[in-house]
Enzyme design. Structure first.
Site, PDB file in Angstrom:
ATOM      1  N   HIS A  22      -2.078  10.900   5.853  1.00 31.15           N
ATOM      2  CA  HIS A  22      -3.429   9.731   6.443  1.00 31.15           C
ATOM      3  C   HIS A  22      -3.036   8.315   7.072  1.00 31.15           C
ATOM      4  O   HIS A  22      -3.512   8.364   7.551  1.00 31.15           O
ATOM      5  CB  HIS A  22      -3.440   9.043   4.274  1.00 31.15           C
ATOM      6  CG  HIS A  22      -3.023   7.781   4.088  1.00 31.15           C
ATOM      7  ND1 HIS A  22      -2.005   7.444   2.929  1.00 31.15           N
ATOM      8  CD2 HIS A  22      -3.921   6.987   4.411  1.00 31.15           C
ATOM      9  CE1 HIS A  22      -1.891   6.437   2.735  1.00 31.15           C
ATOM     10  NE2 HIS A  22      -2.690   5.743   3.690  1.00 31.15           N
ATOM     11  N   LEU A  59       0.850  -1.297   0.051  1.00 26.77           N
ATOM     12  CA  LEU A  59       0.060  -0.151  -0.045  1.00 26.77           C
ATOM     13  C   LEU A  59       0.290   1.760  -0.198  1.00 26.77           C
ATOM     14  O   LEU A  59       1.968   1.505   0.176  1.00 26.77           O
ATOM     15  CB  LEU A  59      -0.851   0.421   1.064  1.00 26.77           C
ATOM     16  CG  LEU A  59      -1.899  -1.431   1.564  1.00 26.77           C
ATOM     17  CD1 LEU A  59      -2.327  -1.495   2.843  1.00 26.77           C
ATOM     18  CD2 LEU A  59      -3.247  -1.082   0.310  1.00 26.77           C
ATOM     19  N   SER A  60      -0.134   2.937  -0.101  1.00 27.73           N
ATOM     20  CA  SER A  60       1.292   3.805  -0.315  1.00 27.73           C
ATOM     21  C   SER A  60       1.971   3.979   1.085  1.00 27.73           C
ATOM     22  O   SER A  60       3.123   4.076   1.257  1.00 27.73           O
ATOM     23  CB  SER A  60       0.746   4.810  -0.332  1.00 27.73           C
ATOM     24  OG  SER A  60      -0.673   5.254   0.183  1.00 27.73           O
ATOM     25  N   GLU A  61       1.330   3.459   2.363  1.00 27.98           N
ATOM     26  CA  GLU A  61       1.833   3.264   3.472  1.00 27.98           C
ATOM     27  C   GLU A  61       1.565   2.475   4.750  1.00 27.98           C
ATOM     28  O   GLU A  61       0.285   2.124   4.120  1.00 27.98           O
ATOM     29  CB  GLU A  61       2.110   4.858   4.620  1.00 27.98           C
ATOM     30  CG  GLU A  61       2.360   6.170   4.132  1.00 27.98           C
ATOM     31  CD  GLU A  61       2.138   6.998   3.034  1.00 27.98           C
ATOM     32  OE1 GLU A  61       2.602   7.672   2.480  1.00 27.98           O
ATOM     33  OE2 GLU A  61       1.056   7.005   2.550  1.00 27.98           O
ATOM     34  N   THR A  62       2.081   1.672   4.925  1.00 25.00           N
ATOM     35  CA  THR A  62       1.747   0.596   6.820  1.00 25.00           C
ATOM     36  C   THR A  62       2.320   1.962   7.648  1.00 25.00           C
ATOM     37  O   THR A  62       3.389   2.284   7.473  1.00 25.00           O
ATOM     38  CB  THR A  62       2.777  -0.699   6.351  1.00 25.00           C
ATOM     39  OG1 THR A  62       2.079  -0.363   4.946  1.00 25.00           O
ATOM     40  CG2 THR A  62       1.871  -1.238   7.197  1.00 25.00           C
TER      41      THR A  62
END
Length: 301
Positions: free
Chosen positions: A76, A44-47
């Site tokens: 986010h 994902l874009s971030e974890t």
């Protein structure tokens, strides 16, 4: 090893919209290399990995990873982690009153507030660093080539391409119309020459919105941060406050800009950017939005 994780959609009150996020709420003792590998696995874009804070008066500390690198700050993940921590640790309190959290991130402590509005969780945070303009981007021909635009489609009402940051630097490119923004064709091989950033990240915006109640329609491309197009980018929204203050010159008081993003990706998002202006200067910036928990599970390895 067994690690619980949660999946959330952020900057939306609808499942399967907004910006997806994975949160590992009990990550104490994990090696950063393992965190990076897990973020790469989620892709994902971030974890986000939640660990104990260094200062015991704070709520928690966050480690934020893209599939490629760790970030000092991101919007986010901060909103999503704040909502999840509040939901897991104090579900009864959220319904009675706003819940204040302080989350440690490499950029510094981030003050958040979580509330429940008509059944949906919403969080906001005060920008940990004051948004700042870092300079202009004079090469409009290079920008145009990087996105398949004409030079005439770049800029409106005095808005010009600039670099700004509230912890992460972004290039901000005003686009004259929604039609031009929808039709762009990014050429990532040209980003390095067009944008004076170590890790190219570009926020393109226009005043023509899908929802007339919103103020700015946005597309954000972050190939330098391990992704391509991003459906909702809170850190860029923070920095956009400096851009809005420079070109719009708002009067003293509090102003909220509703940013719509992610529509071209089929993941509509809404980001509320609030600016406080005093004596003509931007003195405080906050970003907020809704969050939906859509799944949970356990990593076993």
């Amino acid at each position: 090893m067994r690690l619980a994780y949660h999946l959330l959609d952020v900057f939306t009150d609808q499942p399967l919209a907004g910006n997806p996020l994975a949160v590992v709420p009990d990550a104490e003792g994990l090696d950063p290399a393992l965190m990076q590998a897990i973020a790469r696995e989620f892709n994902l874009s971030e974890t986000v990995f939640v660990v104990p804070p260094r200062d015991p008066v704070h709520t928690a500390a966050l480690r934020i990873f893209t599939p490629a690198l760790e970030l000092p700050f991101a919007g986010h993940p901060t909103i999503g982690a704040a909502c999840l921590i509040a939901q897991l640790r104090a579900p009864d309190m959220i319904g009675r009153q706003p819940l204040r959290l302080v989350l440690e991130e490499p950029v510094g402590p981030v003050v958040c507030e979580v509330v429940r509005v008509q059944g949906a969780l919403r969080a906001s945070f005060v920008a940990p660093n004051a948004p700042q303009l870092l300079g202009e981007i004079p090469d409009r021909a290079g920008i145009a080539a990087a996105f398949g635009l004409s030079e005439a489609e770049i800029g409106f009402d005095g808005h010009a391409p600039v670099v700004a940051s509230a912890g992460l630097p972004f290039a901000f490119v005003p686009v004259a119309s929604a039609a031009a923004l929808d039709a762009i064709a990014p050429d990532f091989s040209r980003f390095g020459a067009a944008f004076p950033l170590e890790r190219p990240a570009v926020f393109l915006y226009t005043r023509e919105t899908v929802d007339p109640a919103h103020h700015v329609h946005v597309r954000v491309f972050v190939p330098g941060l391990g992704a391509h197009e991003d459906p909702a980018t809170g850190s860029a929204a923070c920095a956009f406050a400096a851009v809005a203050a420079r070109f719009e010159r708002p009067e003293d008081g509090e102003h909220t800009i509703v940013i719509e993003q992610g529509f071209a990706m089929g993941r509509p998002s809404q980001i509320a950017l609030t600016m406080r202006i005093a004596s003509g200067a931007l003195v405080e910036t906050s970003v907020g939005g809704a969050c939906v928990r859509i799944g949970e599970g356990v990593l076993v390895f």
